[in-house]
Scaffold this motif. Structure first.
Motif, PDB file in Angstrom:
ATOM      1  N   TYR A  55       0.840  -0.821   0.168  1.00 52.58           N
ATOM      2  CA  TYR A  55       0.021   0.077   0.277  1.00 52.58           C
ATOM      3  C   TYR A  55       0.918   1.234   0.230  1.00 52.58           C
ATOM      4  CZ  TYR A  55      -4.187   3.449   2.111  1.00 52.58           C
ATOM      5  OH  TYR A  55      -4.685   4.249   2.195  1.00 52.58           O
ATOM      6  N   ASP A  56       0.675   2.386  -0.794  1.00 55.80           N
ATOM      7  CA  ASP A  56       1.599   3.309  -1.266  1.00 55.80           C
ATOM      8  C   ASP A  56       1.033   4.200  -1.451  1.00 55.80           C
ATOM      9  OD1 ASP A  56       3.556   4.740  -2.077  1.00 55.80           O
ATOM     10  OD2 ASP A  56       4.756   3.871  -3.382  1.00 55.80           O
ATOM     11  N   LEU A  57       0.403   5.540  -1.144  1.00 58.76           N
ATOM     12  CA  LEU A  57       0.294   6.361  -1.339  1.00 58.76           C
ATOM     13  C   LEU A  57       1.157   7.727  -2.072  1.00 58.76           C
ATOM     14  CD1 LEU A  57      -2.374   7.360   1.916  1.00 58.76           C
ATOM     15  CD2 LEU A  57      -3.002   5.790  -0.585  1.00 58.76           C
ATOM     16  N   THR A  58       2.311   7.480  -2.825  1.00 54.69           N
ATOM     17  CA  THR A  58       2.649   8.423  -2.781  1.00 54.69           C
ATOM     18  C   THR A  58       2.142   9.398  -4.319  1.00 54.69           C
ATOM     19  OG1 THR A  58       5.227   7.200  -2.396  1.00 54.69           O
ATOM     20  CG2 THR A  58       5.528   8.939  -4.080  1.00 54.69           C
ATOM     21  N   ALA A  59       1.483   7.770  -5.397  1.00 53.15           N
ATOM     22  CA  ALA A  59       1.101   8.546  -6.376  1.00 53.15           C
ATOM     23  C   ALA A  59      -0.508   8.424  -6.627  1.00 53.15           C
ATOM     24  CB  ALA A  59       1.655   7.650  -7.486  1.00 53.15           C
ATOM     25  N   VAL A  60      -0.554   8.279  -5.100  1.00 53.03           N
ATOM     26  CA  VAL A  60      -2.441   9.386  -4.966  1.00 53.03           C
ATOM     27  C   VAL A  60      -2.479  10.286  -5.221  1.00 53.03           C
ATOM     28  CG1 VAL A  60      -4.801   8.122  -3.678  1.00 53.03           C
ATOM     29  CG2 VAL A  60      -3.548   7.122  -4.270  1.00 53.03           C
ATOM     30  N   PRO A  61      -3.579  10.824  -6.555  1.00 58.29           N
ATOM     31  CA  PRO A  61      -4.138  12.512  -6.511  1.00 58.29           C
ATOM     32  C   PRO A  61      -5.147  12.348  -4.813  1.00 58.29           C
ATOM     33  CG  PRO A  61      -5.525  11.045  -8.101  1.00 58.29           C
ATOM     34  CD  PRO A  61      -3.819  10.068  -7.220  1.00 58.29           C
ATOM     35  N   ARG A  62      -4.873  13.884  -4.812  1.00 60.65           N
ATOM     36  CA  ARG A  62      -5.707  14.351  -3.699  1.00 60.65           C
ATOM     37  C   ARG A  62      -6.034  15.562  -3.704  1.00 60.65           C
ATOM     38  NH1 ARG A  62      -0.649  12.912  -2.838  1.00 60.65           N
ATOM     39  NH2 ARG A  62       0.433  14.955  -2.682  1.00 60.65           N
ATOM     40  N   VAL A  63      -7.080  15.742  -3.966  1.00 62.77           N
ATOM     41  CA  VAL A  63      -8.471  16.994  -4.514  1.00 62.77           C
ATOM     42  C   VAL A  63      -8.873  16.914  -3.337  1.00 62.77           C
ATOM     43  CG1 VAL A  63      -9.517  17.616  -6.154  1.00 62.77           C
ATOM     44  CG2 VAL A  63      -8.348  15.676  -6.331  1.00 62.77           C
ATOM     45  N   THR A  64      -9.207  18.681  -2.926  1.00 64.94           N
ATOM     46  CA  THR A  64      -9.533  18.991  -2.141  1.00 64.94           C
ATOM     47  C   THR A  64     -10.947  20.210  -3.083  1.00 64.94           C
ATOM     48  OG1 THR A  64      -8.495  19.415  -0.962  1.00 64.94           O
ATOM     49  CG2 THR A  64     -10.617  20.677  -0.592  1.00 64.94           C
ATOM     50  N   PHE A  65     -12.163  19.682  -2.905  1.00 65.77           N
ATOM     51  CA  PHE A  65     -13.224  20.154  -4.181  1.00 65.77           C
ATOM     52  C   PHE A  65     -13.799  21.148  -3.423  1.00 65.77           C
ATOM     53  CE2 PHE A  65     -13.323  15.644  -5.109  1.00 65.77           C
ATOM     54  CZ  PHE A  65     -13.287  15.308  -6.265  1.00 65.77           C
ATOM     55  N   SER A  66     -13.755  22.194  -3.755  1.00 65.10           N
ATOM     56  CA  SER A  66     -13.866  23.788  -3.584  1.00 65.10           C
ATOM     57  C   SER A  66     -13.216  25.028  -4.031  1.00 65.10           C
ATOM     58  CB  SER A  66     -12.816  24.237  -1.911  1.00 65.10           C
ATOM     59  OG  SER A  66     -11.176  24.391  -2.336  1.00 65.10           O
ATOM     60  N   ASP A  67     -13.817  26.047  -4.388  1.00 64.00           N
ATOM     61  CA  ASP A  67     -13.816  26.845  -5.469  1.00 64.00           C
ATOM     62  C   ASP A  67     -12.823  28.253  -4.841  1.00 64.00           C
ATOM     63  OD1 ASP A  67     -14.081  28.354  -7.662  1.00 64.00           O
ATOM     64  OD2 ASP A  67     -16.133  29.045  -7.392  1.00 64.00           O
ATOM     65  N   PRO A  68     -11.362  28.383  -4.897  1.00 63.71           N
ATOM     66  CA  PRO A  68     -10.898  27.537  -6.117  1.00 63.71           C
ATOM     67  C   PRO A  68     -10.695  25.966  -5.612  1.00 63.71           C
ATOM     68  CG  PRO A  68      -9.235  28.919  -5.212  1.00 63.71           C
ATOM     69  CD  PRO A  68     -10.437  29.045  -5.132  1.00 63.71           C
ATOM     70  N   ALA A  69     -10.634  25.207  -6.605  1.00 62.43           N
ATOM     71  CA  ALA A  69      -9.826  23.790  -6.423  1.00 62.43           C
ATOM     72  C   ALA A  69      -9.152  23.123  -6.078  1.00 62.43           C
ATOM     73  CB  ALA A  69     -10.149  22.610  -7.557  1.00 62.43           C
ATOM     74  N   VAL A  70      -8.688  22.116  -5.993  1.00 64.18           N
ATOM     75  CA  VAL A  70      -6.940  22.335  -4.633  1.00 64.18           C
ATOM     76  C   VAL A  70      -7.070  21.341  -5.095  1.00 64.18           C
ATOM     77  CG1 VAL A  70      -5.410  22.371  -2.894  1.00 64.18           C
ATOM     78  CG2 VAL A  70      -7.071  24.446  -2.917  1.00 64.18           C
ATOM     79  N   ARG A 102     -12.435  27.368 -20.233  1.00 63.61           N
ATOM     80  CA  ARG A 102     -13.468  26.398 -20.110  1.00 63.61           C
ATOM     81  C   ARG A 102     -14.609  26.365 -19.976  1.00 63.61           C
ATOM     82  NH1 ARG A 102      -9.818  24.150 -23.887  1.00 63.61           N
ATOM     83  NH2 ARG A 102     -10.009  21.933 -23.427  1.00 63.61           N
ATOM     84  N   LEU A 103     -13.618  25.764 -18.495  1.00 66.51           N
ATOM     85  CA  LEU A 103     -14.318  25.060 -17.649  1.00 66.51           C
ATOM     86  C   LEU A 103     -15.045  26.353 -16.970  1.00 66.51           C
ATOM     87  CD1 LEU A 103     -15.455  23.174 -15.899  1.00 66.51           C
ATOM     88  CD2 LEU A 103     -13.901  23.338 -14.595  1.00 66.51           C
ATOM     89  N   VAL A 104     -14.341  27.375 -16.192  1.00 69.70           N
ATOM     90  CA  VAL A 104     -14.809  28.408 -15.922  1.00 69.70           C
ATOM     91  C   VAL A 104     -15.837  28.773 -16.041  1.00 69.70           C
ATOM     92  CG1 VAL A 104     -14.208  31.432 -14.984  1.00 69.70           C
ATOM     93  CG2 VAL A 104     -12.691  28.648 -14.604  1.00 69.70           C
ATOM     94  N   THR A 105     -15.512  29.046 -18.057  1.00 66.03           N
ATOM     95  CA  THR A 105     -16.656  29.782 -18.607  1.00 66.03           C
ATOM     96  C   THR A 105     -17.758  29.131 -18.933  1.00 66.03           C
ATOM     97  OG1 THR A 105     -14.622  30.421 -20.457  1.00 66.03           O
ATOM     98  CG2 THR A 105     -16.963  30.782 -21.411  1.00 66.03           C
ATOM     99  N   HIS A 106     -17.977  27.699 -18.926  1.00 67.67           N
ATOM    100  CA  HIS A 106     -19.070  27.159 -19.784  1.00 67.67           C
ATOM    101  C   HIS A 106     -19.712  26.211 -18.393  1.00 67.67           C
ATOM    102  CE1 HIS A 106     -18.747  28.043 -23.804  1.00 67.67           C
ATOM    103  NE2 HIS A 106     -17.367  27.629 -23.617  1.00 67.67           N
ATOM    104  N   VAL A 107     -19.373  26.537 -17.002  1.00 64.14           N
ATOM    105  CA  VAL A 107     -19.426  25.795 -16.237  1.00 64.14           C
ATOM    106  C   VAL A 107     -20.162  26.660 -15.215  1.00 64.14           C
ATOM    107  CG1 VAL A 107     -19.645  24.056 -14.150  1.00 64.14           C
ATOM    108  CG2 VAL A 107     -18.407  23.550 -16.109  1.00 64.14           C
ATOM    109  N   ASP A 108     -21.869  26.412 -14.401  1.00 64.60           N
ATOM    110  CA  ASP A 108     -22.714  27.887 -14.070  1.00 64.60           C
ATOM    111  C   ASP A 108     -22.811  27.083 -11.845  1.00 64.60           C
ATOM    112  OD1 ASP A 108     -23.673  29.538 -12.908  1.00 64.60           O
ATOM    113  OD2 ASP A 108     -25.371  29.478 -13.278  1.00 64.60           O
ATOM    114  N   PHE A 109     -21.713  27.683 -11.414  1.00 66.58           N
ATOM    115  CA  PHE A 109     -21.726  26.469 -10.140  1.00 66.58           C
ATOM    116  C   PHE A 109     -22.886  27.719  -9.238  1.00 66.58           C
ATOM    117  CE2 PHE A 109     -17.370  25.735 -12.172  1.00 66.58           C
ATOM    118  CZ  PHE A 109     -18.094  24.328 -10.883  1.00 66.58           C
TER     119      PHE A 109
END
Length: 109
Positions: A55-70, A102-109
């Motif tokens: 079990y190795d988490l070295t390459a697992v992406p870490r995402v925080t769903f926020s605005d702006p995303a991290v 494109r994402l910022v232009t076409h997605v309405d949060f």
């Protein structure tokens, strides 16, 4: 239980009983969506194949769903240096990528 309030596991995700694996959120790993998915895959593979994958988490992406995303992935600069890497690392802001506009232009949060 570990200090992080999770079930203690070894590098193959087995508990103190070698026939029992712990995966998902129960080992007390970082609470990112891809972490329990990775743990579940490794635990299932090891349970069926005899502890062939660590079990190795070295390459697992870490995402925080926020605005702006991290998001991040891989090692930090310091972790890479501690492991003896002499490669050059860069950070870049997401707004430097065409897809971001494109994402910022076409997605309405």
């Amino acid at each position: 239980m570990s200090k992080r309030f999770g079930i203690v596991v070894n590098d193959f995700l087995t508990t103190s009983n070698p026939s029992i694996y712990a995966a998902g959120d129960v080992p007390g790993d970082p609470m990112f969506v891809y972490v329990p998915a990775c743990a579940g895959t490794v635990a299932a593979e090891n349970a069926l194949s005899g502890n062939v994958r660590q079990y190795d988490l070295t390459a697992v992406p870490r995402v925080t769903f926020s605005d702006p995303a991290v998001a991040s992935g891989g090692l930090t600069d310091e972790e890479a240096r501690q492991r003896g890497s002499s490669r050059s690392y860069r950070r870049c802001r997401s707004n430097t990528f065409p897809a971001h506009s494109r994402l910022v232009t076409h997605v309405d949060f």
